[in-house]
Design a protein around this motif. Structure first.
Motif, short mmCIF file in Angstrom:
data_model
loop_
_atom_site.label_atom_id
_atom_site.label_comp_id
_atom_site.label_asym_id
_atom_site.label_seq_id
_atom_site.Cartn_x
_atom_site.Cartn_y
_atom_site.Cartn_z
N THR A 135 0.59 -0.98 0.10
CA THR A 135 0.00 -0.20 -0.12
C THR A 135 0.45 1.10 0.20
N ARG A 136 0.28 2.92 -0.07
CA ARG A 136 0.69 3.47 0.13
C ARG A 136 1.95 3.67 0.96
N PRO A 137 3.11 4.41 0.98
CA PRO A 137 3.69 4.56 -0.50
C PRO A 137 4.46 3.91 -0.94
N SER A 138 4.79 4.53 -2.42
CA SER A 138 5.18 3.50 -3.43
C SER A 138 6.31 3.31 -2.98
N LEU B 115 12.68 1.27 -0.21
CA LEU B 115 11.92 0.37 -0.60
C LEU B 115 11.14 0.41 -1.53
N LYS B 116 10.76 0.00 -2.96
CA LYS B 116 10.08 0.34 -3.76
C LYS B 116 9.11 -0.87 -4.19
N VAL B 117 7.60 -0.17 -4.38
CA VAL B 117 6.89 -0.84 -4.73
C VAL B 117 7.07 -2.15 -5.52
#
Ligand code: ADE
Length: 242
Positions: free
Chosen positions: A175-178, A183-185
């Motif tokens: 979920t947000r933040p991306s 650490l990236k979604v």
């Protein structure tokens, strides 16, 4: 233990909305001696104590006698014990179709076998470990069964229920933040390409299931009849699950 369990969130709401009703009974109230004795030593010797038959038979007659006679109406008397059959989502589904469930929480070394032979319809274990009593196992069963009763879950929550219809573990969710602490979604999830997202999720679910629970995949293959098949069927909103 049960008061706090029944007075929170989803179960509380289900009880208030009269989707389910629950009662908790103390076996000591069905004894006749000063000490309210519910246990005794096993015949033949051996360690520990057993639950005596009389309080259980008396509680059963008083509380469920009429319901129990009408077996056709779907009354089940469940005994929680490590000796029971493993509790699965399929067990919860089956029990959710019964009209009345009574759950006997085991204590000490177990119960007198005559209780099992005469009253119990299902012996259930929640896993291969031994707890100090059957209360937590009973709560596990009540919780898993109650959420399958129509109207107990809201619309948002019931989506989750759909996800337990196939033999796969859940895919990872974000979920947000991306980006959080660098650490990236996974970018595919931000792409808006629904088909590709569904594919990614299916792959991720297969990967984690293969790693942690490979036997689920084999079970899925054995049950491969339409929507139970791994990787087949529409799988409501692409959610994998049991
Ligand atoms: N009572 C103690 N341990 C148990 C278990 N694993 N399942 C069901 N009832 C229990």
């Amino acid at each position: 233990m049960f008061d706090s369990f029944f007075s929170h969130s989803i179960l509380k709401r289900a009880i208030e909305k009269k989707k389910i009703s629950v009662g908790v009974h103390n076996l000591r109230d069905f004894t006749h001696d000063r000490h309210k004795t519910c246990d005794d030593k096993p015949f033949g010797g051996g360690p520990g104590m057993l639950m005596k038959p009389e309080p259980i038979f008396e509680a059963y007659d008083k509380l469920f006698g009429k319901k129990a006679k009408k077996r056709a109406s779907g009354f089940r008397f469940i005994y929680m014990t490590p000796q029971g059959a493993p509790f699965m989502q399929s067990t919860a589904r089956k029990l959710s179709k019964a009209r009345h469930l009574a759950v006997l929480c085991g204590h000490y070394e177990g119960v007198d076998q005559r209780v099992i032979d005469k009253l119990v319809t299902d012996e259930i274990s929640i896993g291969d470990y031994v707890l100090t009593g059957g209360e937590i196992p009973a709560m596990v069963v009540v919780d898993a069964v109650a959420r399958l009763v129509p109207g107990v879950l809201g619309r948002e929550e019931s989506k989750e229920f759909e996800s337990f219809c196939r033999n796969l573990l859940e895919y990872p969710q974000y979920t947000r933040p991306s980006i959080y602490r660098g650490l990236k979604v996974p970018s595919i999830l931000l792409s808006g390409h629904h088909k590709e997202i569904e594919l990614w999720r299916r792959e991720a679910a297969l990967k984690i299931t293969k790693k942690r629970r490979p036997e689920l995949l084999r079970k899925g293959e054995r049950n491969a009849s339409g929507d139970q098949a791994v990787g087949a069927g529409t799988g409501q909103k692409g959610h994998p699950g049991f």
